[in-house]
Every structure is written in C-alpha cells, then in structure tokens.
Design a protein around this motif. Structure first.
Motif, PDB file in Angstrom:
ATOM      1  N   THR A 131       0.824  -1.212   0.000  1.00  0.00           N
ATOM      2  CA  THR A 131       0.000   0.000   0.000  1.00  0.00           C
ATOM      3  C   THR A 131       0.856   1.257   0.000  1.00  0.00           C
ATOM      4  O   THR A 131       0.623   2.204  -0.756  1.00  0.00           O
ATOM      5  CB  THR A 131      -0.927  -0.003   1.230  1.00  0.00           C
ATOM      6  OG1 THR A 131      -1.761  -1.165   1.201  1.00  0.00           O
ATOM      7  CG2 THR A 131      -1.803   1.235   1.258  1.00  0.00           C
ATOM      8  N   SER A 132       1.876   1.257   0.868  1.00  0.00           N
ATOM      9  CA  SER A 132       2.774   2.406   0.931  1.00  0.00           C
ATOM     10  C   SER A 132       3.557   2.570  -0.364  1.00  0.00           C
ATOM     11  O   SER A 132       3.760   3.687  -0.843  1.00  0.00           O
ATOM     12  CB  SER A 132       3.734   2.240   2.113  1.00  0.00           C
ATOM     13  OG  SER A 132       4.664   3.286   2.163  1.00  0.00           O
ATOM     14  N   ALA A 133       3.991   1.456  -0.963  1.00  0.00           N
ATOM     15  CA  ALA A 133       4.771   1.511  -2.199  1.00  0.00           C
ATOM     16  C   ALA A 133       3.957   2.085  -3.351  1.00  0.00           C
ATOM     17  O   ALA A 133       4.457   2.918  -4.120  1.00  0.00           O
ATOM     18  CB  ALA A 133       5.280   0.115  -2.553  1.00  0.00           C
ATOM     19  N   ALA A 134       2.710   1.643  -3.489  1.00  0.00           N
ATOM     20  CA  ALA A 134       1.866   2.137  -4.587  1.00  0.00           C
ATOM     21  C   ALA A 134       1.661   3.640  -4.475  1.00  0.00           C
ATOM     22  O   ALA A 134       1.786   4.378  -5.470  1.00  0.00           O
ATOM     23  CB  ALA A 134       0.523   1.410  -4.570  1.00  0.00           C
ATOM     24  N   CYS A 135       1.368   4.099  -3.275  1.00  0.00           N
ATOM     25  CA  CYS A 135       1.168   5.530  -3.056  1.00  0.00           C
ATOM     26  C   CYS A 135       2.471   6.307  -3.260  1.00  0.00           C
ATOM     27  O   CYS A 135       2.481   7.386  -3.860  1.00  0.00           O
ATOM     28  CB  CYS A 135       0.625   5.761  -1.649  1.00  0.00           C
ATOM     29  SG  CYS A 135       0.223   7.465  -1.252  1.00  0.00           S
ATOM     30  N   SER A 136       3.588   5.741  -2.799  1.00  0.00           N
ATOM     31  CA  SER A 136       4.874   6.427  -2.888  1.00  0.00           C
ATOM     32  C   SER A 136       5.360   6.541  -4.325  1.00  0.00           C
ATOM     33  O   SER A 136       5.898   7.582  -4.729  1.00  0.00           O
ATOM     34  CB  SER A 136       5.914   5.687  -2.042  1.00  0.00           C
ATOM     35  OG  SER A 136       5.525   5.645  -0.693  1.00  0.00           O
ATOM     36  N   ILE A 137       5.187   5.478  -5.121  1.00  0.00           N
ATOM     37  CA  ILE A 137       5.613   5.518  -6.525  1.00  0.00           C
ATOM     38  C   ILE A 137       4.845   6.597  -7.273  1.00  0.00           C
ATOM     39  O   ILE A 137       5.427   7.390  -8.028  1.00  0.00           O
ATOM     40  CB  ILE A 137       5.411   4.137  -7.181  1.00  0.00           C
ATOM     41  CG1 ILE A 137       6.408   3.130  -6.620  1.00  0.00           C
ATOM     42  CG2 ILE A 137       5.571   4.228  -8.698  1.00  0.00           C
ATOM     43  CD1 ILE A 137       6.145   1.703  -7.048  1.00  0.00           C
ATOM     44  N   ALA A 138       3.534   6.630  -7.072  1.00  0.00           N
ATOM     45  CA  ALA A 138       2.722   7.655  -7.734  1.00  0.00           C
ATOM     46  C   ALA A 138       3.166   9.054  -7.313  1.00  0.00           C
ATOM     47  O   ALA A 138       3.281   9.959  -8.156  1.00  0.00           O
ATOM     48  CB  ALA A 138       1.244   7.438  -7.402  1.00  0.00           C
ATOM     49  N   ALA A 139       3.429   9.247  -6.025  1.00  0.00           N
ATOM     50  CA  ALA A 139       3.825  10.568  -5.534  1.00  0.00           C
ATOM     51  C   ALA A 139       5.184  10.988  -6.074  1.00  0.00           C
ATOM     52  O   ALA A 139       5.363  12.125  -6.526  1.00  0.00           O
ATOM     53  CB  ALA A 139       3.846  10.566  -4.005  1.00  0.00           C
ATOM     54  N   VAL A 140       6.166  10.079  -6.064  1.00  0.00           N
ATOM     55  CA  VAL A 140       7.516  10.410  -6.533  1.00  0.00           C
ATOM     56  C   VAL A 140       7.504  10.739  -8.023  1.00  0.00           C
ATOM     57  O   VAL A 140       8.126  11.715  -8.468  1.00  0.00           O
ATOM     58  CB  VAL A 140       8.479   9.243  -6.235  1.00  0.00           C
ATOM     59  CG1 VAL A 140       9.806   9.448  -6.957  1.00  0.00           C
ATOM     60  CG2 VAL A 140       8.721   9.123  -4.738  1.00  0.00           C
ATOM     61  N   PHE A 141       6.787   9.932  -8.822  1.00  0.00           N
ATOM     62  CA  PHE A 141       6.713  10.184 -10.258  1.00  0.00           C
ATOM     63  C   PHE A 141       6.035  11.528 -10.545  1.00  0.00           C
ATOM     64  O   PHE A 141       6.500  12.305 -11.373  1.00  0.00           O
ATOM     65  CB  PHE A 141       5.953   9.056 -10.957  1.00  0.00           C
ATOM     66  CG  PHE A 141       6.783   7.824 -11.213  1.00  0.00           C
ATOM     67  CD1 PHE A 141       7.911   7.553 -10.464  1.00  0.00           C
ATOM     68  CD2 PHE A 141       6.432   6.932 -12.202  1.00  0.00           C
ATOM     69  CE1 PHE A 141       8.672   6.424 -10.694  1.00  0.00           C
ATOM     70  CE2 PHE A 141       7.194   5.801 -12.449  1.00  0.00           C
ATOM     71  CZ  PHE A 141       8.308   5.537 -11.690  1.00  0.00           C
ATOM     72  N   ALA A 142       4.929  11.795  -9.851  1.00  0.00           N
ATOM     73  CA  ALA A 142       4.189  13.034 -10.102  1.00  0.00           C
ATOM     74  C   ALA A 142       4.993  14.253  -9.680  1.00  0.00           C
ATOM     75  O   ALA A 142       5.034  15.260 -10.400  1.00  0.00           O
ATOM     76  CB  ALA A 142       2.854  13.001  -9.363  1.00  0.00           C
ATOM     77  N   VAL A 143       5.637  14.192  -8.514  1.00  0.00           N
ATOM     78  CA  VAL A 143       6.421  15.338  -8.044  1.00  0.00           C
ATOM     79  C   VAL A 143       7.619  15.570  -8.954  1.00  0.00           C
ATOM     80  O   VAL A 143       8.000  16.720  -9.218  1.00  0.00           O
ATOM     81  CB  VAL A 143       6.869  15.115  -6.580  1.00  0.00           C
ATOM     82  CG1 VAL A 143       7.858  16.183  -6.146  1.00  0.00           C
ATOM     83  CG2 VAL A 143       5.653  15.134  -5.654  1.00  0.00           C
ATOM     84  N   HIS A 144       8.235  14.482  -9.463  1.00  0.00           N
ATOM     85  CA  HIS A 144       9.337  14.654 -10.412  1.00  0.00           C
ATOM     86  C   HIS A 144       8.850  15.335 -11.690  1.00  0.00           C
ATOM     87  O   HIS A 144       9.544  16.222 -12.224  1.00  0.00           O
ATOM     88  CB  HIS A 144       9.954  13.304 -10.760  1.00  0.00           C
ATOM     89  CG  HIS A 144      11.062  13.396 -11.771  1.00  0.00           C
ATOM     90  ND1 HIS A 144      12.326  13.852 -11.463  1.00  0.00           N
ATOM     91  CD2 HIS A 144      11.079  13.114 -13.106  1.00  0.00           C
ATOM     92  CE1 HIS A 144      13.077  13.833 -12.542  1.00  0.00           C
ATOM     93  NE2 HIS A 144      12.351  13.391 -13.565  1.00  0.00           N
ATOM     94  N   ALA A 145       7.674  14.931 -12.176  1.00  0.00           N
ATOM     95  CA  ALA A 145       7.113  15.588 -13.360  1.00  0.00           C
ATOM     96  C   ALA A 145       6.876  17.072 -13.103  1.00  0.00           C
ATOM     97  O   ALA A 145       7.147  17.916 -13.965  1.00  0.00           O
ATOM     98  CB  ALA A 145       5.808  14.901 -13.771  1.00  0.00           C
TER      99      ALA A 145
END
Length: 324
Positions: A131-145
């Motif tokens: 659960t934490s990984a799914a949320c974290s991947i989305a957040a890291v990718f979006a913030v990098h964009a």
C-alpha cells in the motif's frame, strides 16, 4: 470482517498491478535517472532538489500513516484485548486479525494460534508495504514531473534573451524547450498508464473502507472501547490520506501543466521576430491538452474528486447507520 477482507483484496490487486506494470515503472525510474544525469545549470538543479525533497517528505508521511494503522490493528489491539477465554474456560487464545480456516489448523489452540497469528502479522507488514509503495511511486513520479515542469518554466523565462548554458539562437532554445516539454508529457502519460488501474482500486477501496471504518468507530464508541475507536480512526486517517495523495498529485500535475502555458504567454514573445512566435502557440496548445491523472481512465484525480469521495463515504455511512 468485511473491512479487513476488502483491504486484503485491495492489496492483492495492487500487488498484481504493480507486477503487471513493472516495465512501465522501471522505464519511469530510468527516465528520472536520465533527467538527473543530464541536468547541468545550478538553478535547474536547485529546482529538482526542492521537488525531490518534497517527494521524499510525502513518502515519509504516507509510510507513517500506513504503518501507524498497522501498529494499532496488529499489535496494540491484541495486546489491549489480551487472551480470550474460550467457552467453558478450558483454554484461552489470541484473537486473529483475519479469519483462518479450520481446515488448515485449529487456530484456537496453542501452538497453532501463535503460529497463525505471527504469519498474519508478517503478512500485514507486506500488505501495508505494498500500500505504501503504490502511493509512494505515484507521488515520486508526479512530483518529479512537476519539478521538470518547473525547470521548463525556468527555461521559458530565458527563451528571448538566452542563458549561458543554452543555445545562442532563438530557434535552438525553442527546439530544446519543445523537446523537453514533449519528454515531460510522455513521462506523465507513462505514469498515468502505470498507475491508473492502481488508482482505481485505491479510489473504490478507500471510499468503501472509509464508510465501514466510520461505522465501526461509531459502534465501538457506543460500547466505550477506546482502543478500538483509536484503531479505527487511525485506519480511517490512513485510507483518507492515501486517496488524498492520489487526488492531490493529480491536481498538482494538472496545475503545473497549465502554468507552462501561462508562462509561455507571459514572456516577451512580442520581441521575437518573424515566424518565431508560432512556436509559443504550439507550447500553449499542448499545455491545454496535456494528460491528466485518472482512476481507471474514468474519474479525473483532483481535489474536487477527493471531496466527492469523502461526501460519498459519509452518505453511505449515514445509510448504513439508518439500516442498522
């Protein structure tokens, strides 16, 4: 047990979807590495560092909420309840977080009870990690964009007059900006492809579990069991924060995409000679039609969507209360 079992199904589906989209996630990580290797100017590095730090903070807060709920449900509640004495008083057992089939083992007698309970706690750690990984991947990718969009906005500010590390001609600077914009939009589309199904599972699951947890908390409040109330409230905060993160990053990316178009209009484009101004029109058009994050390509992720999720969960909670 509908709430715990639905969380288990949510986690299983997210784990399967993470494996299914592993190539897209790997490609996204490689794109992030490429961006860090090819950034040169001090201002651009500072912008990327700020967004990377912000992304790490989101991951840390997400992990804190997820594992706080884990600690309450799997550790604090069993400790507070203690051993439950079976009917007849012949033996006692530790209540399990999830139901277990008697075809596997007699979960009420030692040592099967302790073994099954330990396995379920370890399973819970894995599920909350997913659960934490799914949320974290989305957040890291979006913030990098968003960081790359901010770098692009910084480049647009130097389109007319140039910068030491940029091309000496307007055409060269325009080509670099358009190429970077295209790369960012492809990265956002890749992130959307990798996360849209996971977002849909999170969207439906969090909405249902927020409703159920509210109902559980009300029922335990009536029975004056403080530990269960705290546990259900911590679980509700965890689910609420997870769906909020998905909606927030969708809003953040959409806002940054529109800012690129606004910045393109705000520069001194009137100082560009001849047909050089037409490149700005292309950037503005692409900013207005850029990819947005969705849940299952059906619901756009935004702050308005988050408010709708909360209102829907409360509406179902009121209906559940009325029925019982």
């Amino acid at each position: 047990m509908i709430g715990p079992l639905s969380f288990f199904m949510m986690t299983f589906m997210k784990y399967y979807l993470l494996i299914l989209h592993k190539d897209d996630i790997r490609e996204g990580i490689e794109r992030i590495e490429w961006d860090w290797r090819n950034i040169e100017h001090r201002e651009d590095k500072s912008i990327m560092l700020q967004h990377a730090t912000y992304g790490r903070k989101i991951v840390a807060v997400c992990t804190f909420f997820v594992y706080s709920a884990f600690a309450f449900y799997y550790i604090a509640v069993p400790v507070s309840v203690g051993k439950v004495v079976a009917e007849g008083g012949n033996f006692s057992y530790t209540p399990l977080p999830f139901p277990a089939s008697r075809l596997i083992a007699d979960v009420y007698h030692s040592p099967s009870n302790e073994i099954i309970h330990s396995i379920q706690v370890l399973t819970g750690m894995v599920m909350h990690a997913v659960t934490s990984a799914a949320c974290s991947i989305a957040a890291v990718f979006a913030v990098h964009a968003c960081g790359q969009m901010q770098v692009l906005i910084n480049w647009l500010g130097h389109l007319v007059d140039g910068r030491s590390d940029m091309s000496n001609t307007v055409e060269g600077r325009m080509a670099t900006i358009v190429s970077q914009h295209d790369r960012i939009l492809k990265f956002i589309a890749l992130t959307e492809k990798a996360m849209q199904q996971i977002s849909f599972v999170e969207f439906l699951g969090c909405m249902m579990n927020m409703c159920l947890l509210g109902y559980y908390a009300i029922m335990e409040w009536n029975s004056k069991d403080a530990m269960f109330v705290i546990t259900y409230m911590s679980l509700m905060m965890s689910f609420t924060f997870n769906i909020f993160i998905f909606c927030y990053i969708g809003e953040l990316v959409a806002e940054q995409c529109s800012k690129v178009g606004e910045m393109t209009y705000m520069i001194d484009w009137y100082r560009l000679t001849g047909r050089k101004k037409l490149g700005c029109i292309l950037i503005i058009a692409m900013s207005n039609s850029s990819t947005k994050f969705t849940a299952g390509n059906m619901v756009e992720l935004s702050i308005n969507t988050f408010s709708d999720v909360v209102k829907t969960a409360v509406a179902f909670l009121n209906m559940l209360r009325a029925m019982t």
